[in-house]
Scaffold this motif. Structure first.
Motif, PDB file in Angstrom:
ATOM      1  N   SER A  24       0.826  -1.203   0.000  1.00  0.00           N
ATOM      2  CA  SER A  24       0.000   0.000   0.000  1.00  0.00           C
ATOM      3  C   SER A  24       0.863   1.256   0.000  1.00  0.00           C
ATOM      4  O   SER A  24       0.504   2.269  -0.614  1.00  0.00           O
ATOM      5  CB  SER A  24      -0.986  -0.002   1.173  1.00  0.00           C
ATOM      6  OG  SER A  24      -0.313  -0.108   2.395  1.00  0.00           O
ATOM      7  N   ARG A  39      -5.523   1.176   0.922  1.00  0.00           N
ATOM      8  CA  ARG A  39      -6.088  -0.007   1.593  1.00  0.00           C
ATOM      9  C   ARG A  39      -7.608  -0.036   1.469  1.00  0.00           C
ATOM     10  O   ARG A  39      -8.202  -1.103   1.297  1.00  0.00           O
ATOM     11  CB  ARG A  39      -5.628  -0.057   3.049  1.00  0.00           C
ATOM     12  CG  ARG A  39      -4.160  -0.469   3.185  1.00  0.00           C
ATOM     13  CD  ARG A  39      -3.763  -0.773   4.620  1.00  0.00           C
ATOM     14  NE  ARG A  39      -3.662   0.414   5.452  1.00  0.00           N
ATOM     15  CZ  ARG A  39      -2.598   1.181   5.558  1.00  0.00           C
ATOM     16  NH1 ARG A  39      -1.507   0.893   4.879  1.00  0.00           N
ATOM     17  NH2 ARG A  39      -2.597   2.231   6.363  1.00  0.00           N
ATOM     18  N   THR A  40      -8.251   1.125   1.524  1.00  0.00           N
ATOM     19  CA  THR A  40      -9.702   1.187   1.359  1.00  0.00           C
ATOM     20  C   THR A  40     -10.098   0.722  -0.043  1.00  0.00           C
ATOM     21  O   THR A  40     -10.990  -0.115  -0.209  1.00  0.00           O
ATOM     22  CB  THR A  40     -10.214   2.620   1.613  1.00  0.00           C
ATOM     23  OG1 THR A  40      -9.906   2.985   2.955  1.00  0.00           O
ATOM     24  CG2 THR A  40     -11.710   2.723   1.372  1.00  0.00           C
ATOM     25  N   THR A  42      -8.279  -1.017  -2.152  1.00  0.00           N
ATOM     26  CA  THR A  42      -7.892  -2.423  -2.307  1.00  0.00           C
ATOM     27  C   THR A  42      -8.939  -3.344  -1.692  1.00  0.00           C
ATOM     28  O   THR A  42      -9.256  -4.395  -2.254  1.00  0.00           O
ATOM     29  CB  THR A  42      -6.507  -2.666  -1.665  1.00  0.00           C
ATOM     30  OG1 THR A  42      -5.559  -1.808  -2.293  1.00  0.00           O
ATOM     31  CG2 THR A  42      -6.051  -4.098  -1.831  1.00  0.00           C
ATOM     32  N   GLY A  43      -9.492  -2.941  -0.562  1.00  0.00           N
ATOM     33  CA  GLY A  43     -10.563  -3.731   0.059  1.00  0.00           C
ATOM     34  C   GLY A  43     -11.782  -3.834  -0.845  1.00  0.00           C
ATOM     35  O   GLY A  43     -12.392  -4.907  -0.959  1.00  0.00           O
ATOM     36  N   LEU A  44     -12.148  -2.747  -1.502  1.00  0.00           N
ATOM     37  CA  LEU A  44     -13.280  -2.778  -2.440  1.00  0.00           C
ATOM     38  C   LEU A  44     -12.983  -3.710  -3.610  1.00  0.00           C
ATOM     39  O   LEU A  44     -13.847  -4.492  -4.038  1.00  0.00           O
ATOM     40  CB  LEU A  44     -13.585  -1.367  -2.958  1.00  0.00           C
ATOM     41  CG  LEU A  44     -14.086  -0.354  -1.936  1.00  0.00           C
ATOM     42  CD1 LEU A  44     -14.089   1.056  -2.531  1.00  0.00           C
ATOM     43  CD2 LEU A  44     -15.472  -0.732  -1.434  1.00  0.00           C
ATOM     44  N   ARG A  46     -10.893  -6.209  -3.612  1.00  0.00           N
ATOM     45  CA  ARG A  46     -10.844  -7.586  -3.088  1.00  0.00           C
ATOM     46  C   ARG A  46     -12.261  -8.141  -2.934  1.00  0.00           C
ATOM     47  O   ARG A  46     -12.532  -9.277  -3.337  1.00  0.00           O
ATOM     48  CB  ARG A  46     -10.087  -7.610  -1.759  1.00  0.00           C
ATOM     49  CG  ARG A  46      -9.773  -9.008  -1.271  1.00  0.00           C
ATOM     50  CD  ARG A  46      -8.976  -9.010   0.026  1.00  0.00           C
ATOM     51  NE  ARG A  46      -9.659  -8.281   1.092  1.00  0.00           N
ATOM     52  CZ  ARG A  46      -9.241  -7.127   1.617  1.00  0.00           C
ATOM     53  NH1 ARG A  46      -8.126  -6.562   1.200  1.00  0.00           N
ATOM     54  NH2 ARG A  46      -9.924  -6.539   2.572  1.00  0.00           N
ATOM     55  N   ARG A  47     -13.177  -7.334  -2.377  1.00  0.00           N
ATOM     56  CA  ARG A  47     -14.567  -7.790  -2.209  1.00  0.00           C
ATOM     57  C   ARG A  47     -15.242  -8.058  -3.558  1.00  0.00           C
ATOM     58  O   ARG A  47     -16.126  -8.905  -3.647  1.00  0.00           O
ATOM     59  CB  ARG A  47     -15.370  -6.775  -1.403  1.00  0.00           C
ATOM     60  CG  ARG A  47     -15.093  -6.870   0.093  1.00  0.00           C
ATOM     61  CD  ARG A  47     -16.019  -6.015   0.932  1.00  0.00           C
ATOM     62  NE  ARG A  47     -15.715  -4.601   0.927  1.00  0.00           N
ATOM     63  CZ  ARG A  47     -14.692  -4.023   1.550  1.00  0.00           C
ATOM     64  NH1 ARG A  47     -13.842  -4.764   2.238  1.00  0.00           N
ATOM     65  NH2 ARG A  47     -14.509  -2.729   1.493  1.00  0.00           N
ATOM     66  N   ASP A  49     -13.708  -9.380  -5.971  1.00  0.00           N
ATOM     67  CA  ASP A  49     -12.930 -10.504  -6.500  1.00  0.00           C
ATOM     68  C   ASP A  49     -12.076 -10.106  -7.708  1.00  0.00           C
ATOM     69  O   ASP A  49     -11.896 -10.878  -8.641  1.00  0.00           O
ATOM     70  CB  ASP A  49     -13.832 -11.695  -6.839  1.00  0.00           C
ATOM     71  CG  ASP A  49     -13.048 -12.986  -6.952  1.00  0.00           C
ATOM     72  OD1 ASP A  49     -12.028 -13.120  -6.249  1.00  0.00           O
ATOM     73  OD2 ASP A  49     -13.442 -13.851  -7.764  1.00  0.00           O
ATOM     74  N   THR A  53      -5.433 -10.835  -1.712  1.00  0.00           N
ATOM     75  CA  THR A  53      -4.390 -10.452  -0.760  1.00  0.00           C
ATOM     76  C   THR A  53      -4.299 -11.533   0.301  1.00  0.00           C
ATOM     77  O   THR A  53      -5.213 -12.338   0.451  1.00  0.00           O
ATOM     78  CB  THR A  53      -4.707  -9.097  -0.084  1.00  0.00           C
ATOM     79  OG1 THR A  53      -5.956  -9.212   0.616  1.00  0.00           O
ATOM     80  CG2 THR A  53      -4.776  -7.961  -1.085  1.00  0.00           C
ATOM     81  N   GLN A  55      -3.521 -11.927   4.435  1.00  0.00           N
ATOM     82  CA  GLN A  55      -3.374 -11.197   5.686  1.00  0.00           C
ATOM     83  C   GLN A  55      -1.953 -11.360   6.218  1.00  0.00           C
ATOM     84  O   GLN A  55      -1.403 -12.456   6.244  1.00  0.00           O
ATOM     85  CB  GLN A  55      -4.385 -11.703   6.711  1.00  0.00           C
ATOM     86  CG  GLN A  55      -4.488 -10.815   7.923  1.00  0.00           C
ATOM     87  CD  GLN A  55      -5.674 -11.183   8.786  1.00  0.00           C
ATOM     88  OE1 GLN A  55      -6.306 -12.206   8.609  1.00  0.00           O
ATOM     89  NE2 GLN A  55      -5.970 -10.324   9.739  1.00  0.00           N
ATOM     90  N   ALA A  60      -0.417  -7.703  -3.337  1.00  0.00           N
ATOM     91  CA  ALA A  60      -1.678  -8.236  -3.849  1.00  0.00           C
ATOM     92  C   ALA A  60      -1.431  -8.768  -5.248  1.00  0.00           C
ATOM     93  O   ALA A  60      -0.394  -8.499  -5.859  1.00  0.00           O
ATOM     94  CB  ALA A  60      -2.734  -7.131  -3.880  1.00  0.00           C
TER      95      ALA A  60
END
Length: 137
Positions: A24, A39-40, A42-44, A46-47, A49, A53, A55, A60
């Motif tokens: 990040s 990170r925000t 990237t989270g979207l 990731r959700r 697909d 990533t 943990q 990524a």
């Protein structure tokens, strides 16, 4: 549409081209923002697909080939199913314009949203990467 969409395309482009620099902090340096923003986003992604990533592990990877990630996929990852266009909530019902403006705008905004989504569905991350490569020389 906010800048998260452009940031998301930037993030996917960096990860695709430079997977070894996919932390990040590295991505934030390229985007010119804070790692928290990355990170925000990237989270979207990731959700949706589009990214994977692990943990506790920096970096990524794309879950699909860039030719199989459309800009519409990215748009929906960041914006959900929401339209780019928003109507105001309380037009005056006794006003001839206020009473009819929402229905009038919904029809027009719906056409514009469909055109936007059709165009984004036509373009892929691979197209973006090709353009980036051409511009970089």
């Amino acid at each position: 549409m906010n800048s998260q969409y452009a940031v998301a395309v930037h993030v996917l482009s960096i990860i695709s081209q430079f997977p070894e620099h996919a932390s990040s902090a590295d991505i934030a340096a390229s985007v010119g923002t804070n790692p928290v923003v990355i990170r925000t986003v990237t989270g979207l992604l990731r959700r949706a697909d589009l990214l994977a990533t692990q943990q506790g592990v920096s970096g990524a990877r794309l879950t699909r080939d860039p030719r199989n990630i459309t800009l519409l996929d990215v748009y929906r990852a960041v914006n959900g199913e929401a339209s780019v266009f928003r109507l105001h909530e309380h037009p005056h019902p006794a006003c001839p314009v206020g009473a009819n403006i929402q229905a009038t705008l919904e029809a027009r905004f719906g056409c514009a949203q469909a055109a936007l989504e059709a165009e984004l569905a036509r373009m892929t991350l691979a197209d973006v990467l090709g353009d980036l490569a051409a511009r970089a020389g």
